[in-house]
Scaffold this active site. Sequence first.
Site, short mmCIF file in Angstrom:
data_model
loop_
_atom_site.label_atom_id
_atom_site.label_comp_id
_atom_site.label_asym_id
_atom_site.label_seq_id
_atom_site.Cartn_x
_atom_site.Cartn_y
_atom_site.Cartn_z
N LYS A 1 -23.45 -30.66 43.52
CA LYS A 1 -22.02 -30.55 43.85
C LYS A 1 -21.26 -31.85 43.59
CE LYS A 1 -22.49 -26.60 46.81
NZ LYS A 1 -23.97 -26.37 46.65
C1 PLP Z 1 -24.50 -25.19 46.20
C2 PLP Z 1 -25.89 -25.26 45.71
C3 PLP Z 1 -26.43 -24.23 44.89
C4 PLP Z 1 -25.69 -22.97 44.54
O1 PLP Z 1 -24.54 -23.20 43.78
P1 PLP Z 1 -23.55 -21.99 43.38
O2 PLP Z 1 -22.18 -22.55 43.56
O3 PLP Z 1 -23.87 -20.88 44.29
O4 PLP Z 1 -23.83 -21.68 41.97
C5 PLP Z 1 -27.72 -24.40 44.41
N1 PLP Z 1 -28.46 -25.48 44.74
C6 PLP Z 1 -27.98 -26.47 45.52
C7 PLP Z 1 -28.87 -27.61 45.85
C8 PLP Z 1 -26.68 -26.40 46.02
O5 PLP Z 1 -26.21 -27.40 46.80
#
Ligand code: PLP
Length: 458
Positions: free
Chosen positions: A108
């Site tokens: 993120k």
């Molecule tokens: C947020 C997150 C995801 C999922 O991301 P999406 O927005 O659902 O595609 C996968 N892995 C980690 C470690 C995350 O923090």
Amino acid sequence: MRYVSTRGSCPPVGFDGALVGGLAPDGGLYVPEEWPEIDVHPSAERYTDVAVEVLAPYVAPAMGRDELRPLVEEAYATFGHPEVCPVRPLGGDLHLLELFWGPTLAFKDVALQLVGRLFDRELARRDERATILVATSGDTGSAAIEACRGRDRLDIVVLHPAGRVSEVQRRQMTTVDEPNVRNVAVDGTFDDCQDLVKAAFADTALRAELQLAAMNSINWGRVMAQVVYYVTSAAAVAPEGPVSFSVPTGNFGNVLAGWVAAQGGLDVDRFVIGSNRNDILARWIDSGVMEMEGVEPSLSPSMDIQVSSNVERYLWELYGRNGAVVAEAMSTLRATGRIDVGEARMARVRSAFSGVRVDDEATLAEIRRVHDETGELVDPHTAVAIAAARAVPSPAGTPRICLATAHAAKFPDAVEAATGIRPLLPPHLADLLEQDERVDHLANDSAALADYLRATAR
Ligand SMILES: *Cc1c(COP(=O)(O)O)cnc(C)c1O
């Protein structure tokens, strides 16, 4: 670029409107009116150079390359690897795209480090301030805090369910000592936190008074920033030819960015969607019906979701950009818990995407296998992507890129359970467990939250 709503009943806005507005006024998500061709010059080798080229059409004419470049450079200077999002071999035709070198060790950061700076710049241009209000079950909160800390124009308030986030995740939020950052532990679940955020946004007086804004995963700025690493990783492993991607996704945000890259001309054979036991996407691709179920906790908690909000952007294209039909489908989903897009459309879905469900046991087995075969420790979300990739072999020779979305040390219990080894936090977080925490506590009560927001506003 102009942005339209997936539900088609509000006027187009520029990039700045899509960024700061978040959700469109008709409840839809903003999508660009066209998919710009991805035209990266072969000499653009640095991540940040590719980012400027890929992102420039999305932010024009509100922002030129000269304004974009310093924000991109600053955002990715916070990353702990010179390549920003490096690719490593995983054996055979499998590769690992490491997206966890940002300040909070999860993918993120790739989007939010840039989005925080884009927000700050736009608010300065408007001479406004904003309060970012976020509910988190773990990774989003710390990534949003790191994106906002120390920024003049932004305050951030993050709600998390008391006692229901891991210690590392909680401490990554509560140990940040900045006057514009507040953490609130709510007596309730993550869904309660989200409902409190929704209630605050629905309170028009409060919303206007505090200039409440969102940075959640439906924000176009986040999707846009994620397009870049699909381009750089494909160029790294197969400059001439097709690749496949395997993406651990719950909300469809990450894989949507890959699909956007493919709309712009990136040569992608297939996207494999890795789901945990909360497998609405894998079931959809399998059965042809998207059907909501309850949420169950899993070893990959950042994918424990019931509805994949970003799928609406893909449905908009699938339904021929007909906003009225999308609006109807979304209201059917809300009312009945299911949507059926029909067999002809499902054939198109299946020509681009496969879906694989990976349960907790298979997740642990994959962490163990990667460690045995390569000596590397991977986190449970990454393990879901790798196991999903193995389940969908690609045509001979096509490289397959698995997205590593978190550092193993962010989920040490699962990694230790699988391998017997407890992964270490990187040096910049090594003293996390000794630092003081700053957190306020609130009941699950929207009036209490409104009072709190007013009392603490700067
Ligand atoms: C947020 C997150 C995801 C999922 O991301 P999406 O927005 O659902 O595609 C996968 N892995 C980690 C470690 C995350 O923090």
